[in-house]
Scaffold this motif. Structure first.
Motif, PDB file in Angstrom:
ATOM      1  N   UNK A 179      82.698-120.787 -93.534  1.00  9.54           N
ATOM      2  CA  UNK A 179      81.995-119.430 -93.970  1.00  9.54           C
ATOM      3  C   UNK A 179      83.188-118.424 -93.648  1.00  9.54           C
ATOM      4  N   UNK A 180      84.150-118.604 -92.553  1.00  8.87           N
ATOM      5  CA  UNK A 180      85.187-117.846 -92.044  1.00  8.87           C
ATOM      6  C   UNK A 180      86.006-117.934 -93.280  1.00  8.87           C
ATOM      7  N   UNK A 181      86.331-119.009 -93.761  1.00 10.87           N
ATOM      8  CA  UNK A 181      87.314-119.166 -94.666  1.00 10.87           C
ATOM      9  C   UNK A 181      86.925-118.669 -96.193  1.00 10.87           C
ATOM     10  N   UNK A 182      85.777-118.836 -96.180  1.00 11.77           N
ATOM     11  CA  UNK A 182      85.070-118.193 -97.536  1.00 11.77           C
ATOM     12  C   UNK A 182      85.305-116.774 -97.770  1.00 11.77           C
ATOM     13  N   UNK A 183      85.052-116.068 -96.425  1.00 13.22           N
ATOM     14  CA  UNK A 183      85.145-114.603 -96.271  1.00 13.22           C
ATOM     15  C   UNK A 183      86.420-114.214 -96.438  1.00 13.22           C
ATOM     16  N   UNK A 184      87.330-114.855 -95.911  1.00 13.75           N
ATOM     17  CA  UNK A 184      88.870-114.310 -95.968  1.00 13.75           C
ATOM     18  C   UNK A 184      89.190-114.572 -97.369  1.00 13.75           C
ATOM     19  N   UNK A 185      88.843-115.550 -97.960  1.00  8.89           N
ATOM     20  CA  UNK A 185      89.370-116.012 -99.379  1.00  8.89           C
ATOM     21  C   UNK A 185      88.678-114.745-100.351  1.00  8.89           C
ATOM     22  N   UNK A 186      87.676-114.556-100.197  1.00  9.57           N
ATOM     23  CA  UNK A 186      86.865-113.712-101.081  1.00  9.57           C
ATOM     24  C   UNK A 186      87.490-112.141-101.002  1.00  9.57           C
ATOM     25  N   UNK A 187      87.547-112.050 -99.674  1.00  9.46           N
ATOM     26  CA  UNK A 187      88.209-110.474 -99.432  1.00  9.46           C
ATOM     27  C   UNK A 187      89.570-110.377-100.049  1.00  9.46           C
ATOM     28  N   UNK A 228      82.865-121.220-109.704  1.00  9.29           N
ATOM     29  CA  UNK A 228      83.270-120.985-108.667  1.00  9.29           C
ATOM     30  C   UNK A 228      82.398-121.383-107.478  1.00  9.29           C
ATOM     31  N   UNK A 229      83.156-121.701-106.328  1.00 11.67           N
ATOM     32  CA  UNK A 229      82.653-122.162-105.332  1.00 11.67           C
ATOM     33  C   UNK A 229      83.184-121.886-103.966  1.00 11.67           C
ATOM     34  N   UNK A 230      83.126-120.853-103.602  1.00  9.63           N
ATOM     35  CA  UNK A 230      84.053-120.344-102.674  1.00  9.63           C
ATOM     36  C   UNK A 230      83.993-120.951-101.176  1.00  9.63           C
ATOM     37  N   UNK A 231      82.652-121.506-101.124  1.00  6.46           N
ATOM     38  CA  UNK A 231      82.516-122.654 -99.841  1.00  6.46           C
ATOM     39  C   UNK A 231      83.097-123.683 -99.848  1.00  6.46           C
ATOM     40  N   UNK A 232      83.814-123.996-100.923  1.00  4.86           N
ATOM     41  CA  UNK A 232      84.558-125.380-100.988  1.00  4.86           C
ATOM     42  C   UNK A 232      86.152-125.289-100.784  1.00  4.86           C
ATOM     43  N   UNK A 282      72.118-119.325-102.784  1.00  2.90           N
ATOM     44  CA  UNK A 282      72.282-118.900-104.025  1.00  2.90           C
ATOM     45  C   UNK A 282      73.950-118.906-104.697  1.00  2.90           C
ATOM     46  N   UNK A 283      74.344-119.194-105.542  1.00  2.00           N
ATOM     47  CA  UNK A 283      75.751-119.140-106.040  1.00  2.00           C
ATOM     48  C   UNK A 283      76.531-117.861-105.802  1.00  2.00           C
ATOM     49  N   UNK A 284      77.628-118.288-104.944  1.00  2.00           N
ATOM     50  CA  UNK A 284      78.412-117.207-104.523  1.00  2.00           C
ATOM     51  C   UNK A 284      79.043-116.349-105.375  1.00  2.00           C
ATOM     52  N   UNK A 285      79.935-116.953-106.461  1.00  2.00           N
ATOM     53  CA  UNK A 285      80.617-116.154-107.226  1.00  2.00           C
ATOM     54  C   UNK A 285      79.839-115.226-108.131  1.00  2.00           C
ATOM     55  N   UNK A 286      78.641-115.685-108.618  1.00  4.55           N
ATOM     56  CA  UNK A 286      77.669-115.105-109.284  1.00  4.55           C
ATOM     57  C   UNK A 286      77.043-113.858-108.356  1.00  4.55           C
ATOM     58  N   UNK A 287      76.684-113.997-107.243  1.00  8.34           N
ATOM     59  CA  UNK A 287      76.148-113.036-106.474  1.00  8.34           C
ATOM     60  C   UNK A 287      77.218-111.707-106.187  1.00  8.34           C
ATOM     61  N   UNK A 288      78.603-112.240-105.786  1.00  8.42           N
ATOM     62  CA  UNK A 288      79.433-110.998-105.715  1.00  8.42           C
ATOM     63  C   UNK A 288      79.859-110.383-106.844  1.00  8.42           C
ATOM     64  N   UNK A 289      79.762-110.812-108.163  1.00 10.49           N
ATOM     65  CA  UNK A 289      79.765-110.076-109.329  1.00 10.49           C
ATOM     66  C   UNK A 289      78.515-109.238-109.493  1.00 10.49           C
ATOM     67  N   UNK A 290      77.502-109.834-109.147  1.00 11.24           N
ATOM     68  CA  UNK A 290      76.330-108.976-109.513  1.00 11.24           C
ATOM     69  C   UNK A 290      76.338-107.803-108.217  1.00 11.24           C
ATOM     70  N   UNK A 291      76.688-108.122-107.144  1.00 13.55           N
ATOM     71  CA  UNK A 291      76.934-106.770-106.401  1.00 13.55           C
ATOM     72  C   UNK A 291      77.701-105.708-106.963  1.00 13.55           C
TER      73      UNK A 291
END
Lengths: 289, 265
Positions: free
Chosen positions: A13-21, A125-129, A245-254
């Motif tokens: 999750x930490x990696x995913x957070x850094x990556x998405x930021x 997209x799969x930011x958790x991977x 739920x799917x991360x990429x789609x959720x980010x875009x929805x926000x």
């Protein structure tokens, strides 16, 4: 509080957070110019053109990022050439190029037998991977893109606003154009694993479009876009974790929701505009008296 | 500055043929001619924005572009996206960018030059205004201020006084006159023949090629006008002439974006 802190115990999750930021910032910075130039369609085309590169890299056992980068940068530069020299309309040329390259990717994809989850994560997209090495590559590449913009923001701004005036005064507008398309391509490569080919155009366009509704100065626009990009990436990631739920789609929805809020409630949005008009009408009525 | 037997165009469309002109330093030159005559193309050739098909162009003692930092070009108003998120101050500061180069941020001296240039066009009280909120005349003033802030030796202005109020027109012409007196060269295209005849020193009349070139007074010659404007001109007995040549921008290059007063705010 636990809801926020608990996921941070997991390195994934930490990696995913850094990556998405990081993706949120890079996309917002480059996306600001994309929106002001009105070339969202080019961004989408470059993203789709990355797909055959990813598939070929997968088949050859190369790092997928490398394949995506080669295909995306190659397409970006050929779009630049087509735009400047071809006799057909630019959007037509891009439409042909983009569907053709993507079809080629799907064609190759359909020849692969067996387990292809990796490739699916590039599509949606799969930011958790994102692994530790991926994260380093992403931070270095994204940092490079942001640094380049930091060095050339004035020249890029002038060339975007008034290409003729800029070129006449010695700004190398044509070279900047190619450099900028390369930056768009690299931004897309950085974002692919987090949001995927199909949604990456939203990361590029939506934060800047939201900021455009809120700011009238360029620097502030870019700042707001970056804030929207980062916050929606973080919030979207948490939501996708909590609700599985799917991360990429959720980010875009926000992001899309933030845009809708700015559109309705912002000073240049639908309600704000009405308020300005009402104020102007009152002012005019008073002046007439 | 000189053009020798220059031809140019877009795609396979010819815009200018066999143009030979030389402009002395410190000239105040109006380029006139009907729509599609190649006025904008001529200006773009001088600015190095259009490559000549044939012939030779020499600007400030070298090929176009070599002395680009000494050139300020102001495009037609239709080519500017007035909804763009920049303020009056931002736009004028762009005039300083070429001399700053990459990395360096505008400093105190640049800010002083910007305010001074805006004061000259009487717009220094609008520093923080988004450009789309300005009137047509104010917009032209801001772009002239950008040119002034660049402190160039050559001003290339595409329709600087088209469609603006007489006060602004007088102000802009006074400023350009002052620049020419300081030995800077000013070349402006215009549809306004009265302004060209009264406020410029020389006039270059073109219609795909040079029709006439000389002191501004020659515009009062009906023959010259007839040659430049052809069927658009009706010469009345007694010397009055009626010209049917409403402004619309000519010579749009392929890929050029035009912005026609869309709602900016």
């Amino acid at each position: 509080m636990d809801l926020i802190l608990e996921p941070l115990g997991s390195p994934i999750i930490v990696r995913a957070l850094l990556a998405s930021a990081m993706v949120g910032i890079v996309c917002a910075v480059v996306g600001t110019y994309v929106v002001l130039r009105g070339i969202a369609f080019i961004g989408d085309a470059i993203a789709h053109a990355g797909f055959p590169g990813v598939v070929v890299a997968f088949m050859l056992g190369w790092p997928l990022y490398v394949g995506a980068a080669i295909a995306a940068v190659g397409t970006a530069l050929s779009i630049g050439v087509v735009t400047r020299r071809a006799g057909i309309r630019q959007d037509t040329a891009i439409g042909v190029l983009f569907a053709g390259t993507f079809a080629f990717g799907v064609f190759l994809f359909s020849t692969i037998q067996g387990y292809v989850a990796d490739l699916f994560s590039f599509l949606f997209g799969n930011v958790l991977a994102i692994g530790p090495q991926d994260l380093v590559a992403l931070l270095v590449l994204g940092g490079g893109v942001v640094l380049t913009v930091a060095i050339l923001w004035k020249e890029l701004l002038y060339a975007t606003f008034d290409p003729l005036g800029a070129a006449a005064s010695g700004i190398p507008v044509e070279r900047l154009e190619y450099l900028f398309l390369t930056l768009v391509a690299l931004t897309i490569v950085v974002s692919l694993q987090a949001v995927g080919i199909i949604l990456v155009v939203a990361m590029l366009v939506t934060p800047a479009a939201t900021a455009q509704l809120l700011a009238v100065r360029f620097t502030r626009l870019m700042l707001i876009a970056a804030m929207v990009g980062v916050s929606s990436a973080v919030v979207g990631l948490y939501l996708s974790y909590w609700f599985d739920v799917a991360s990429g789609a959720t980010i875009v929805l926000v992001q899309t929701i933030l845009f809708a809020v700015a559109l309705v409630a912002g000073p240049r949005g639908l309600l704000g505009r009405r308020a300005t008009r009402a104020a102007a009408a009152t002012g005019a009525a008073e002046a007439a008296r | 500055m000189s053009l020798t037997d220059v031809s140019a165009g877009y795609g396979d469309r010819v815009a200018l043929e066999h143009v030979t002109v030389s402009v002395a330093r410190g000239s105040l030159l109006a380029v006139v001619g009907p729509n599609g005559a190649g006025k904008s193309t001529l200006l773009k050739l001088m600015a190095g924005l259009v490559e000549p098909w044939s012939g030779r162009v020499e600007i400030l003692g070298g090929p176009p572009g070599r002395e680009a930092r000494r050139v300020a070009y102001v495009p037609q108003a239709e080519l500017v996206d007035w909804g763009f998120p920049v303020t009056v101050e931002d736009v004028v500061m762009m005039g300083r960018f070429p001399r700053l180069g990459p990395v360096r941020r505008p400093g105190r001296e640049d800010r002083r030059a910007v305010v001074e240039a805006l004061a000259q066009v009487d717009m220094d009280h609008h520093l923080g205004t988004q450009i789309g909120r300005l009137s047509g005349g104010q917009r032209r003033r801001v772009f002239l201020a950008r040119a002034l802030a660049a402190e160039p030796d050559l001003f290339l202005l595409d329709e600087p006084v088209t469609g603006i109020d007489p006060t602004t027109q007088e102000l802009l012409m006074d400023l350009l006159e002052a620049q020419a007196r300081r030995n800077r060269t000013v070349v402006a295209t215009t549809h306004d023949l009265a302004a060209a005849a009264q406020r410029f020193e020389q006039v270059l009349a073109i219609n795909r090629t040079v029709v006439a070139y000389g002191p501004a007074g020659m515009l009062l010659d009906a023959d010259v006008l007839a040659k430049a404007y052809g069927g658009h001109l009706l010469v009345l007995p007694g010397g009055a002439a009626i010209l049917d040549d409403a402004h619309h921008h000519d010579d749009a290059a392929p890929g050029e974006r035009h912005f026609h007063d869309r709602d900016a705010h």
